[in-house]
Design a protein around this motif. Structure first.
Motif, PDB file in Angstrom:
ATOM      1  N   LEU A 164      73.856  20.593  24.901  1.00  0.00           N
ATOM      2  CA  LEU A 164      73.389  21.875  25.412  1.00  0.00           C
ATOM      3  C   LEU A 164      71.874  21.847  25.493  1.00  0.00           C
ATOM      4  N   GLN A 165      71.338  22.424  26.558  1.00  0.00           N
ATOM      5  CA  GLN A 165      69.912  22.707  26.570  1.00  0.00           C
ATOM      6  C   GLN A 165      69.737  24.141  26.098  1.00  0.00           C
ATOM      7  N   ARG A 166      68.899  24.313  25.088  1.00  0.00           N
ATOM      8  CA  ARG A 166      68.645  25.644  24.521  1.00  0.00           C
ATOM      9  C   ARG A 166      67.226  26.066  24.906  1.00  0.00           C
ATOM     10  N   ILE A 167      67.111  27.261  25.484  1.00  0.00           N
ATOM     11  CA  ILE A 167      65.818  27.734  25.979  1.00  0.00           C
ATOM     12  C   ILE A 167      65.429  29.019  25.257  1.00  0.00           C
ATOM     13  N   CYS A 186      74.302  19.730  35.064  1.00  0.00           N
ATOM     14  CA  CYS A 186      74.860  21.077  35.220  1.00  0.00           C
ATOM     15  C   CYS A 186      74.769  21.401  36.707  1.00  0.00           C
ATOM     16  N   PHE A 187      75.692  22.187  37.206  1.00  0.00           N
ATOM     17  CA  PHE A 187      75.655  22.481  38.647  1.00  0.00           C
ATOM     18  C   PHE A 187      75.541  23.982  38.893  1.00  0.00           C
ATOM     19  N   ILE A 188      74.976  24.309  40.037  1.00  0.00           N
ATOM     20  CA  ILE A 188      74.761  25.690  40.459  1.00  0.00           C
ATOM     21  C   ILE A 188      75.250  25.818  41.896  1.00  0.00           C
ATOM     22  N   GLY A 189      76.154  26.757  42.148  1.00  0.00           N
ATOM     23  CA  GLY A 189      76.618  26.971  43.510  1.00  0.00           C
ATOM     24  C   GLY A 189      78.022  26.455  43.749  1.00  0.00           C
ATOM     25  N   ASP A 190      78.423  26.479  44.998  1.00  0.00           N
ATOM     26  CA  ASP A 190      79.787  26.145  45.417  1.00  0.00           C
ATOM     27  C   ASP A 190      79.825  24.743  46.024  1.00  0.00           C
ATOM     28  N   CYS A 199      71.390  19.539  46.614  1.00  0.00           N
ATOM     29  CA  CYS A 199      70.075  19.216  46.046  1.00  0.00           C
ATOM     30  C   CYS A 199      70.207  18.810  44.578  1.00  0.00           C
ATOM     31  N   ILE A 200      69.424  17.810  44.181  1.00  0.00           N
ATOM     32  CA  ILE A 200      69.393  17.333  42.798  1.00  0.00           C
ATOM     33  C   ILE A 200      67.957  17.403  42.309  1.00  0.00           C
ATOM     34  N   GLY A 201      67.750  17.976  41.109  1.00  0.00           N
ATOM     35  CA  GLY A 201      66.408  18.052  40.540  1.00  0.00           C
ATOM     36  C   GLY A 201      66.455  18.144  39.033  1.00  0.00           C
ATOM     37  N   GLU A 202      65.303  18.341  38.423  1.00  0.00           N
ATOM     38  CA  GLU A 202      65.200  18.276  36.966  1.00  0.00           C
ATOM     39  C   GLU A 202      65.622  19.569  36.260  1.00  0.00           C
ATOM     40  N   PHE A 222      68.083  17.650  34.330  1.00  0.00           N
ATOM     41  CA  PHE A 222      67.395  17.977  33.086  1.00  0.00           C
ATOM     42  C   PHE A 222      66.135  17.159  32.804  1.00  0.00           C
ATOM     43  N   SER A 223      65.951  15.992  33.414  1.00  0.00           N
ATOM     44  CA  SER A 223      64.737  15.205  33.167  1.00  0.00           C
ATOM     45  C   SER A 223      64.539  14.210  34.300  1.00  0.00           C
ATOM     46  N   ALA A 224      63.307  13.758  34.455  1.00  0.00           N
ATOM     47  CA  ALA A 224      63.008  12.744  35.462  1.00  0.00           C
ATOM     48  C   ALA A 224      63.760  11.452  35.162  1.00  0.00           C
TER      49      ALA A 224
END
Length: 281
Positions: A164-167, A186-190, A199-202, A222-224
């Motif tokens: 888990l990433q805890r913020i 982790c994914f966002i969207g359909d 799209c893929i990013g950090e 989550f990271s480069a």
């Protein structure tokens, strides 16, 4: 020369060049992989030191410090040529140390995975008034919250939670200690439709913003360091998608690691690269 002697000499050579770890690295060097670590003089949260050590015919490796601009190769001295018996003994020591390190890491990752699942299932829905969620305009409907920390699940290719990433409210981010991070996302969207752009990013907030503005489904690595592994995994699982790698702008660092990692991942999977006009959040 024993395994211990080789590691001791290697670290001593690092320190002569000004690369002075402020944390134990001897055990981590047994992995035979590139490691990052905090050095004397690094600011809070920085890990400018790097090193890799091999035990082949003769122990050899490389080390450096991004902040100092140091990059050096190293090998055991010529006056310490090894007999076949010494070489075989050194190889056994290294193999045993490497196996111990691997088993230790696997145990640690398995324990963290159990803790992550317990924490995720026992936590309530994230509150939309969480300070970080408000600042980043996050839709928290897929997130959870424990005390004052947002929880972001980190999945593997089978859909299992490993970490888990805890913020915190102030944006401080932490993973579970000893937990796996490589290849997790982790994914966002359909993602149900084929042939569309993805799209893929950090960062989660960065990719949530990309999803809001573009409508494209997004993947959080989550990271480069993790972008290439996640990009490969998704390209193999969903070759029907058209990928864009979204680069973080790390121009404030000694090296623009975010942009370098994004460009390398895009080149590997045949994707396009998107770079921010301003600095990524």
């Amino acid at each position: 020369m024993s395994y211990h002697d080789a590691v001791t000499d290697f670290i001593a050579a690092m320190e002569i060049e000004g690369v002075k770890p402020v944390e134990p690295i001897a055990t981590r060097l047994a992995s035979g992989e590139l490691i990052r670590f905090r050095c004397d003089g690094d600011g809070k949260g920085r890990q400018n030191g790097w090193a890799i050590l091999y035990f082949d015919d003769r122990p050899a490796g490389a080390f450096g410090n991004y902040r100092l601009g140091v990059s050096r190769k190293w090998k055991a001295g010529d006056d310490r040529s090894l007999s076949p018996e010494e070489r075989a003994a050194l190889q056994r020591e290294w193999a045993e140390a490497k196996q111990r390190k691997l088993e230790e890491r696997q145990r640690s990752e398995a324990e963290a995975a159990r803790d992550a699942l317990d924490l995720w299932t026992q936590s309530g829905p994230a509150r939309p008034d969480h300070p970080y969620a408000v600042k980043k305009a996050l839709d928290v409907s897929r997130l959870r919250q424990r005390d004052n920390r947002l929880l972001i699940p980190m999945f593997d290719a089978t859909g299992s939670i490993w970490n888990l990433q805890r913020i915190d409210g102030d944006g401080q981010k932490r993973f579970l200690r000893g937990g796996r991070t490589d290849g997790l996302f982790c994914f966002i969207g359909d993602f149900s439709r084929g042939g569309e752009t993805c799209c893929i990013g950090e960062g989660y907030a960065t990719m949530a913003a990309v999803n809001r503005s573009s409508g494209y489904p997004c993947i959080v690595a989550f990271s480069a360091k993790n972008i290439a592994a996640v990009a490969r995994l998704w390209r193999d699982a969903r070759p029907d998608l058209d990928y864009i790698i979204c680069a973080d702008d790390d121009s404030h660092l000694e090296r623009n690691i975010g942009r370098e990692a994004a460009e390398a991942a895009a080149l590997e999977i045949g994707a396009r690269v998107a770079t921010p006009i301003g600095r990524a959040a």
